[in-house]
Design a protein around this motif. Structure first.
Motif, PDB file in Angstrom:
ATOM      1  N   SER B 513       0.827  -1.206   0.000  1.00  0.00           N
ATOM      2  CA  SER B 513       0.000   0.000   0.000  1.00  0.00           C
ATOM      3  C   SER B 513       0.865   1.261   0.000  1.00  0.00           C
ATOM      4  O   SER B 513       0.491   2.253  -0.614  1.00  0.00           O
ATOM      5  CB  SER B 513      -0.992  -0.009   1.158  1.00  0.00           C
ATOM      6  OG  SER B 513      -0.388   0.403   2.335  1.00  0.00           O
ATOM      7  N   THR B 514       2.027   1.229   0.631  1.00  0.00           N
ATOM      8  CA  THR B 514       2.877   2.426   0.538  1.00  0.00           C
ATOM      9  C   THR B 514       3.433   2.561  -0.876  1.00  0.00           C
ATOM     10  O   THR B 514       3.595   3.663  -1.387  1.00  0.00           O
ATOM     11  CB  THR B 514       4.033   2.398   1.560  1.00  0.00           C
ATOM     12  OG1 THR B 514       4.657   1.110   1.519  1.00  0.00           O
ATOM     13  CG2 THR B 514       3.551   2.665   2.952  1.00  0.00           C
ATOM     14  N   LEU B 515       3.702   1.419  -1.535  1.00  0.00           N
ATOM     15  CA  LEU B 515       4.159   1.481  -2.931  1.00  0.00           C
ATOM     16  C   LEU B 515       3.064   2.054  -3.822  1.00  0.00           C
ATOM     17  O   LEU B 515       3.321   2.775  -4.775  1.00  0.00           O
ATOM     18  CB  LEU B 515       4.530   0.084  -3.427  1.00  0.00           C
ATOM     19  CG  LEU B 515       5.987  -0.352  -3.236  1.00  0.00           C
ATOM     20  CD1 LEU B 515       6.153  -1.815  -3.613  1.00  0.00           C
ATOM     21  CD2 LEU B 515       6.928   0.515  -4.052  1.00  0.00           C
ATOM     22  N   ARG B 516       1.814   1.714  -3.478  1.00  0.00           N
ATOM     23  CA  ARG B 516       0.699   2.166  -4.295  1.00  0.00           C
ATOM     24  C   ARG B 516       0.522   3.681  -4.227  1.00  0.00           C
ATOM     25  O   ARG B 516       0.283   4.342  -5.226  1.00  0.00           O
ATOM     26  CB  ARG B 516      -0.563   1.460  -3.813  1.00  0.00           C
ATOM     27  CG  ARG B 516      -1.832   1.818  -4.554  1.00  0.00           C
ATOM     28  CD  ARG B 516      -2.906   0.796  -4.223  1.00  0.00           C
ATOM     29  NE  ARG B 516      -4.236   1.259  -4.568  1.00  0.00           N
ATOM     30  CZ  ARG B 516      -5.342   0.567  -4.289  1.00  0.00           C
ATOM     31  NH1 ARG B 516      -5.253  -0.599  -3.663  1.00  0.00           N
ATOM     32  NH2 ARG B 516      -6.523   1.024  -4.622  1.00  0.00           N
ATOM     33  N   TYR B 517       0.620   4.231  -3.017  1.00  0.00           N
ATOM     34  CA  TYR B 517       0.319   5.646  -2.870  1.00  0.00           C
ATOM     35  C   TYR B 517       1.547   6.538  -2.752  1.00  0.00           C
ATOM     36  O   TYR B 517       1.455   7.745  -2.921  1.00  0.00           O
ATOM     37  CB  TYR B 517      -0.578   5.861  -1.652  1.00  0.00           C
ATOM     38  CG  TYR B 517      -1.920   5.201  -1.800  1.00  0.00           C
ATOM     39  CD1 TYR B 517      -2.817   5.638  -2.770  1.00  0.00           C
ATOM     40  CD2 TYR B 517      -2.286   4.130  -0.994  1.00  0.00           C
ATOM     41  CE1 TYR B 517      -4.050   5.027  -2.919  1.00  0.00           C
ATOM     42  CE2 TYR B 517      -3.511   3.513  -1.146  1.00  0.00           C
ATOM     43  CZ  TYR B 517      -4.395   3.966  -2.108  1.00  0.00           C
ATOM     44  OH  TYR B 517      -5.602   3.363  -2.274  1.00  0.00           O
ATOM     45  N   PHE B 518       2.675   5.956  -2.392  1.00  0.00           N
ATOM     46  CA  PHE B 518       3.861   6.784  -2.164  1.00  0.00           C
ATOM     47  C   PHE B 518       5.073   6.242  -2.927  1.00  0.00           C
ATOM     48  O   PHE B 518       6.186   6.242  -2.421  1.00  0.00           O
ATOM     49  CB  PHE B 518       4.165   6.874  -0.668  1.00  0.00           C
ATOM     50  CG  PHE B 518       3.069   7.538   0.110  1.00  0.00           C
ATOM     51  CD1 PHE B 518       2.990   8.920   0.200  1.00  0.00           C
ATOM     52  CD2 PHE B 518       2.084   6.778   0.748  1.00  0.00           C
ATOM     53  CE1 PHE B 518       1.974   9.536   0.906  1.00  0.00           C
ATOM     54  CE2 PHE B 518       1.056   7.387   1.454  1.00  0.00           C
ATOM     55  CZ  PHE B 518       0.999   8.770   1.535  1.00  0.00           C
ATOM     56  N   LYS B 519       4.834   5.791  -4.146  1.00  0.00           N
ATOM     57  CA  LYS B 519       5.935   5.234  -4.923  1.00  0.00           C
ATOM     58  C   LYS B 519       7.014   6.290  -5.147  1.00  0.00           C
ATOM     59  O   LYS B 519       8.206   5.978  -5.163  1.00  0.00           O
ATOM     60  CB  LYS B 519       5.419   4.717  -6.277  1.00  0.00           C
ATOM     61  CG  LYS B 519       6.394   3.769  -6.936  1.00  0.00           C
ATOM     62  CD  LYS B 519       5.739   2.987  -8.052  1.00  0.00           C
ATOM     63  CE  LYS B 519       6.701   1.943  -8.583  1.00  0.00           C
ATOM     64  NZ  LYS B 519       6.068   1.122  -9.616  1.00  0.00           N
ATOM     65  N   ASP B 520       6.589   7.561  -5.285  1.00  0.00           N
ATOM     66  CA  ASP B 520       7.573   8.622  -5.503  1.00  0.00           C
ATOM     67  C   ASP B 520       8.586   8.683  -4.363  1.00  0.00           C
ATOM     68  O   ASP B 520       9.748   9.004  -4.573  1.00  0.00           O
ATOM     69  CB  ASP B 520       6.862   9.967  -5.671  1.00  0.00           C
ATOM     70  CG  ASP B 520       5.883  10.241  -4.549  1.00  0.00           C
ATOM     71  OD1 ASP B 520       5.305   9.258  -4.023  1.00  0.00           O
ATOM     72  OD2 ASP B 520       5.679  11.412  -4.177  1.00  0.00           O
ATOM     73  N   GLU B 521       8.156   8.334  -3.148  1.00  0.00           N
ATOM     74  CA  GLU B 521       9.112   8.357  -2.040  1.00  0.00           C
ATOM     75  C   GLU B 521      10.140   7.242  -2.171  1.00  0.00           C
ATOM     76  O   GLU B 521      11.319   7.418  -1.857  1.00  0.00           O
ATOM     77  CB  GLU B 521       8.383   8.232  -0.691  1.00  0.00           C
ATOM     78  CG  GLU B 521       7.851   9.563  -0.231  1.00  0.00           C
ATOM     79  CD  GLU B 521       7.390   9.552   1.223  1.00  0.00           C
ATOM     80  OE1 GLU B 521       8.005   8.854   2.050  1.00  0.00           O
ATOM     81  OE2 GLU B 521       6.394  10.241   1.491  1.00  0.00           O
ATOM     82  N   TYR B 522       9.654   6.068  -2.616  1.00  0.00           N
ATOM     83  CA  TYR B 522      10.595   4.971  -2.864  1.00  0.00           C
ATOM     84  C   TYR B 522      11.610   5.396  -3.930  1.00  0.00           C
ATOM     85  O   TYR B 522      12.812   5.212  -3.784  1.00  0.00           O
ATOM     86  CB  TYR B 522       9.853   3.715  -3.344  1.00  0.00           C
ATOM     87  CG  TYR B 522       9.194   2.917  -2.236  1.00  0.00           C
ATOM     88  CD1 TYR B 522       9.837   1.793  -1.700  1.00  0.00           C
ATOM     89  CD2 TYR B 522       7.942   3.256  -1.744  1.00  0.00           C
ATOM     90  CE1 TYR B 522       9.230   1.039  -0.705  1.00  0.00           C
ATOM     91  CE2 TYR B 522       7.336   2.520  -0.741  1.00  0.00           C
ATOM     92  CZ  TYR B 522       7.973   1.413  -0.227  1.00  0.00           C
ATOM     93  OH  TYR B 522       7.390   0.673   0.763  1.00  0.00           O
ATOM     94  N   ILE B 523      11.076   6.005  -5.030  1.00  0.00           N
ATOM     95  CA  ILE B 523      11.948   6.434  -6.126  1.00  0.00           C
ATOM     96  C   ILE B 523      12.964   7.465  -5.617  1.00  0.00           C
ATOM     97  O   ILE B 523      14.152   7.399  -5.938  1.00  0.00           O
ATOM     98  CB  ILE B 523      11.105   7.060  -7.278  1.00  0.00           C
ATOM     99  CG1 ILE B 523      10.028   6.078  -7.738  1.00  0.00           C
ATOM    100  CG2 ILE B 523      11.997   7.514  -8.422  1.00  0.00           C
ATOM    101  CD1 ILE B 523      10.443   5.036  -8.707  1.00  0.00           C
ATOM    102  N   ALA B 524      12.488   8.395  -4.783  1.00  0.00           N
ATOM    103  CA  ALA B 524      13.396   9.412  -4.253  1.00  0.00           C
ATOM    104  C   ALA B 524      14.534   8.762  -3.466  1.00  0.00           C
ATOM    105  O   ALA B 524      15.691   9.173  -3.556  1.00  0.00           O
ATOM    106  CB  ALA B 524      12.629  10.392  -3.366  1.00  0.00           C
TER     107      ALA B 524
END
Lengths: 122, 597
Positions: B513-524
């Motif tokens: 669910s964090t990948l779903r909504y906050f993928k940009d944070e993972y990418i960052a």
């Protein structure tokens, strides 16, 4: 406990004590307990009300207290307020008068006119 | 019995006990004696009011004044002002804290106004160690009615029509569960209560057990009558000592009154309840593991089917419901299925209790009708986010659930809508996060919990979650690659499909669910090697802005590793190779010259 009736009888007995926490449509007996009231003997009046109400197991009555109404010369003052907000003010109360108010006013619904502010203050 | 003019309710739930309510009870008794009014005022220990953040809580009736953060020193003031003179001590009132018009009645505060209390109705109202107070509040009336005037089929029919679904997380219809167990033919059946509340941050079951233990006993007896069982077990974690003690008291009082035991209320129905204490393994909250543990074996799950309703505890048909589910049962019997199904939303009936925690003003327990939006819970009841920060997301369902981002804050809270957006109701933990929370770090936290609590029986959970954790750790320490994110997806789907029990199957949810909504944070984290929230230590730097630095040396003197140097009245510099990123310099600087990036 051997039956549902026994359970309900116990409930009826203990319910009265809990009604204080309901804020429900109770009749309220409000005793003036500021310094003036206490000095004039409000505490025995309050205790008499508590005792009589428990002894007679009267439902839906709250005994509570309040501050000074400004009529210090007539203390102890007790107000009985019914669930519709109608108010009767008793003045110069004592323990015996309190038991009579319980018996006549709270149980039978007859205001004890001779103790009310209109009559007794004269 | 004696009546009183005033009742003083002192919260003795775990929250308030921890903040020091135990001494208050004795202090009230002695202060009342000192003022000679011990015969007019009664002091009562109750369960949780829900406003744990403001504890210890004391409520004085008939006014209903809720006093917060009451200390021993405040007691004499409450007694001499409120109880002797009738003047409410305004400075201690709950509502006073937000500068609202100070309301003397707790029911009128924002925290309580939008709530609807069914499961928690007696918590904070009655003395949990006194069966009489429970009986005064209609206690055991539902059991009495059920066993004297209803057939088991009628009981199950009421449960089915009410639409009550399991409050432990999965949301299975309670009536259907009971119906299956009723239909299973056996000489012995069992009723179990799952009180092994393990989600980090969830404590609603504990509050029910501490504040209203009899409701669980009564509901279990009703369930026993419905399915044809005479034996119940409550599996409660030993880390809940107050709950265990109150349950023990409640069971012995109920037995003394003949409300548990042989021939209850003179009928043919007999039912007994025993406690089993759990050692605190998270997996024992899973139903098959829980029953294995009651049997005396090591708490490990087993595959289903057979479902417990067919073959459960000691190989006999068993129903297992959660504490909060049981807490709804007597009310449903008394008020009827129509009443219950009129509360809530189309597919989720009734109310749900949430333990609200994290970055929120009113930490505590709230009970809301299903379908209430997350916004109402966070802002209206919860009082919003402290320190003027922005709401970022809320995690529901603990380590099995997922996050709800700010864009979905108007989602109604129901079983199905939560699943649609990738989270779940769960047992009711609700953790609020503000802009300072790193979502990758959050996913890592929940996985570390699952890794630690995995029972180790099946490899997908034992090895898979550990591998996922390692990848998240790698990303957080700045060594992540883009392929790691793909690996996370692959591992997550493998674990979801192959783990033995619900625990393993749901373990990847926080990551998904964090990948779903906050993928940009993972990418960052992976591409830019930055942590946008400034949490992951390896990805951030403290730097002194030369223009703002006055060269006072305050930071250099506080630095624990002496990595800040410079000349007085000239800008100082941080030696990045030595910096341990503790943040002390930033807290020390009076000129805002130190930034974290």
């Amino acid at each position: 406990m051997k039956s549902l009736e026994e359970l309900r009888a116990l409930k009826a007995k203990v319910k009265n004590d809990m009604s204080l926490r309901d804020g429900s449509e109770d009749t309220r007996v409000v005793v003036g307990m500021a310094t003036c009231g206490i000095a004039a003997g409000a505490r025995p009046v309050m205790n008499a009300f508590l005792e009589e109400v428990s002894k007679r197991n009267i439902k839906n009555v709250q005994v509570t207290m309040t501050g000074c109404m400004g009529l210090c010369r007539l203390e102890p003052i007790v107000e009985v307020i019914d669930k519709d907000g109608n108010k009767v003010t008793y003045v110069k109360m004592n323990a015996e008068k309190a038991s009579r108010v319980v018996a006549e006013h709270l149980v039978n619904g007859r205001v004890v006119t001779e103790y009310t502010i209109g009559a007794a203050a004269q | 019995m004696q009546i009183y003019r005033s009742h003083v309710l002192v919260c003795s739930g775990t929250g308030c006990t921890a903040s020091g309510s135990a001494g208050l009870f004795d202090e009230f008794e002695s202060q009342l004696k000192a003022n000679g009014i011990e015969n007019e005022v009664k002091v009562v220990k109750t369960g949780c009011f829900g406003l744990c953040a403001e504890g210890p809580i004391v409520v004085v009736y008939p006014e209903g004044s809720m006093y917060c953060r009451v200390t021993k020193e405040d007691v004499s003031e409450i007694v001499s002002e409120h109880l002797v003179k009738g003047r409410i001590v305004k400075r201690l009132l709950e509502s006073n804290k937000d500068q609202q018009a100070a309301s003397a009645d707790a029911e009128n505060t924002d925290f309580f106004k939008k709530q609807m209390r069914i499961a928690l109705r007696n918590c904070g109202r009655i003395n949990p160690e006194n069966i009489d107070e429970y009986i005064a509040e209609d206690g055991y009336e539902a059991l009495g009615r059920v066993i004297t005037s209803m057939t088991p089929e009628e009981v199950i029919d009421v449960m089915l029509k009410s639409g009550l679904r399991g409050r432990g997380g999965a949301g299975f219809p309670t009536g259907r569960k009971w119906d299956f167990a009723r239909r299973s033919v056996s000489d012995k059946k069992y009723v179990c209560c799952n009180a092994d509340e393990g989600d980090p941050g969830a404590f609603m079951d504990r509050s029910v057990l501490e504040g209203d233990p009899h409701v669980v006993l009564e509901a279990m007896a009703i369930a026993g009558y419905a399915i044809g069982s005479d034996q119940g077990y409550i599996y409660v974690r030993a880390e809940y000592p107050i709950a265990v003690k109150r349950l023990e008291i409640a069971i012995s009082q109920a037995k003394e009154y003949g409300l548990l035991g042989k021939n209850i209320l003179g009928t043919d129905f007999s039912f007994d309840i025993e406690l089993r204490l759990g050692a605190g393994a998270f997996v024992c909250g899973e139903e098959t593991a829980l029953m294995t543990s009651i049997e005396g074996h090591r708490g490990e799950p087993r595959p289903r089917p057979p479902f417990p309703a067919v073959k459960g505890l000691f190989q006999k048909p068993t129903i297992l419901n959660n504490v909060e589910t049981y807490a709804n049962v007597p009310r449903i019997i008394l008020n009827g299925a129509e009443w219950f199904s009129s509360i809530g939303s189309e597919r989720s009936k009734g109310t749900k209790v949430f333990a609200v925690g994290g970055k929120i003003k009113n930490t505590g327990l709230v009970e809301i009708p299903m379908g209430t939006t997350l916004r109402e819970v966070v802002y209206d009841i919860g009082g919003g986010i402290p320190n003027g920060k922005k709401f970022k997301a809320a995690q529901t369902g603990g380590p099995s659930g997922g996050c709800i981002p700010a864009s979905l804050i108007d989602t109604p809270i129901e079983y199905d809508t939560l699943i649609e957006i990738g989270s779940m109701m769960g047992s009711g933990g609700l953790i609020v996060m503000d802009e300072d929370t790193c979502m990758v770090d959050l996913a890592k936290f929940f996985l570390s919990f699952t890794v630690e609590e995995s029972c180790g029986k099946c490899p997908p959970c034992r090895i898979g979650t550990k591998r996922m954790y390692d990848i998240l750790d790698k990303i957080c320490s700045g060594k992540g690659e883009l392929s790691d994110i793909d690996d996370l997806y692959a591992l997550a789907s493998a674990i979801k499909n192959s783990a033995l029990c619900g625990l393993g199957q749901t373990a990847p949810n926080p990551v998904l669910s964090t990948l779903r909504y906050f993928k940009d944070e993972y990418i960052a984290h992976v591409v830019d090697k930055k942590c946008p929230a400034g949490v992951c230590k390896n990805l951030l730097q403290y730097r002194i802005v030369a223009d703002k630095c006055r060269g006072c040396s305050a930071c250099a003197r506080k630095c624990p590793v002496n990595c800040i140097s410079g000349e007085i009245k000239k800008p100082f510099v941080i030696d990045q190779s030595k910096c341990i990123k503790c943040g002390t310099c930033m807290d020390t600087c009076k000129f805002g010259a130190i930034v974290k990036e």
